[in-house]
Write a protein that holds these residues in place. Sequence first.
Motif, PDB file in Angstrom:
ATOM      1  N   UNK A 157       4.093  37.237  13.428  1.00  0.00           N
ATOM      2  CA  UNK A 157       4.171  38.410  12.559  1.00  0.00           C
ATOM      3  C   UNK A 157       3.974  39.631  13.432  1.00  0.00           C
ATOM      4  N   UNK A 158       4.584  40.750  13.044  1.00  0.00           N
ATOM      5  CA  UNK A 158       4.451  41.979  13.812  1.00  0.00           C
ATOM      6  C   UNK A 158       3.024  42.514  13.834  1.00  0.00           C
ATOM      7  N   UNK A 159       2.168  42.080  12.917  1.00  0.00           N
ATOM      8  CA  UNK A 159       0.770  42.527  12.935  1.00  0.00           C
ATOM      9  C   UNK A 159      -0.046  41.729  13.962  1.00  0.00           C
ATOM     10  N   UNK A 160       0.505  40.667  14.505  1.00  0.00           N
ATOM     11  CA  UNK A 160      -0.080  39.797  15.532  1.00  0.00           C
ATOM     12  C   UNK A 160      -1.287  38.984  15.061  1.00  0.00           C
ATOM     13  N   UNK A 161      -1.708  39.155  13.822  1.00  0.00           N
ATOM     14  CA  UNK A 161      -2.848  38.382  13.319  1.00  0.00           C
ATOM     15  C   UNK A 161      -2.487  36.906  13.182  1.00  0.00           C
ATOM     16  N   UNK A 162      -1.254  36.606  12.796  1.00  0.00           N
ATOM     17  CA  UNK A 162      -0.782  35.224  12.660  1.00  0.00           C
ATOM     18  C   UNK A 162      -0.865  34.501  14.007  1.00  0.00           C
ATOM     19  N   UNK A 163      -0.501  35.184  15.093  1.00  0.00           N
ATOM     20  CA  UNK A 163      -0.531  34.565  16.410  1.00  0.00           C
ATOM     21  C   UNK A 163      -1.961  34.414  16.928  1.00  0.00           C
ATOM     22  N   UNK A 164      -2.788  35.429  16.743  1.00  0.00           N
ATOM     23  CA  UNK A 164      -4.147  35.405  17.293  1.00  0.00           C
ATOM     24  C   UNK A 164      -5.059  34.441  16.545  1.00  0.00           C
ATOM     25  N   UNK A 165      -5.059  34.506  15.216  1.00  0.00           N
ATOM     26  CA  UNK A 165      -5.944  33.658  14.412  1.00  0.00           C
ATOM     27  C   UNK A 165      -5.418  32.241  14.263  1.00  0.00           C
ATOM     28  N   UNK A 166      -4.122  32.082  14.448  1.00  0.00           N
ATOM     29  CA  UNK A 166      -3.433  30.819  14.191  1.00  0.00           C
ATOM     30  C   UNK A 166      -3.607  30.390  12.737  1.00  0.00           C
ATOM     31  N   UNK A 167      -3.821  31.386  11.885  1.00  0.00           N
ATOM     32  CA  UNK A 167      -3.834  31.224  10.436  1.00  0.00           C
ATOM     33  C   UNK A 167      -2.858  32.248   9.877  1.00  0.00           C
ATOM     34  N   UNK A 168      -2.188  31.920   8.792  1.00  0.00           N
ATOM     35  CA  UNK A 168      -1.244  32.891   8.239  1.00  0.00           C
ATOM     36  C   UNK A 168      -1.932  34.198   7.834  1.00  0.00           C
ATOM     37  N   UNK A 169      -1.349  35.306   8.233  1.00  0.00           N
ATOM     38  CA  UNK A 169      -1.833  36.622   7.806  1.00  0.00           C
ATOM     39  C   UNK A 169      -1.313  36.874   6.389  1.00  0.00           C
TER      40      UNK A 169
END
Length: 117
Positions: free
Chosen positions: A88-100
């Motif tokens: 996701x462009x917010x990068x939270x999906x990549x960092x947390x490895x949980x869906x933003x």
Amino acid sequence: MNYVLLEARELPILRIMDFIQVKLQHWFYERRNEVEGTFYDVSCWVEEELKKKIDLAFTLNVFPVDSWRSRVEEEGITFLVDLNKRTCDCFQFQFDELPCIHAIASIEKRNIKKSNF
């Protein structure tokens, strides 16, 4: 463990070892049976985190781009979500490895099981 061995303290050492072995086998058997009876797709912590985000996700506008990608609008800002790449462009999906919240909105729009992500 000291409390458990109270009844075996006066036994010879080999009998104490047998007692310990039987006690441990019993404990592992009980715990294995308990765990086999619980079936969760995700941990309780992950489930709670997703519940917090789901309410926010319903307020977002989702516009599918193709079978995996979506444009998600939040307060005038557009985020691109790729469910196949889990980005996701917010990068939270990549960092947390949980869906933003943007990914959850996109998943809900497609009626896909959230625990797959």
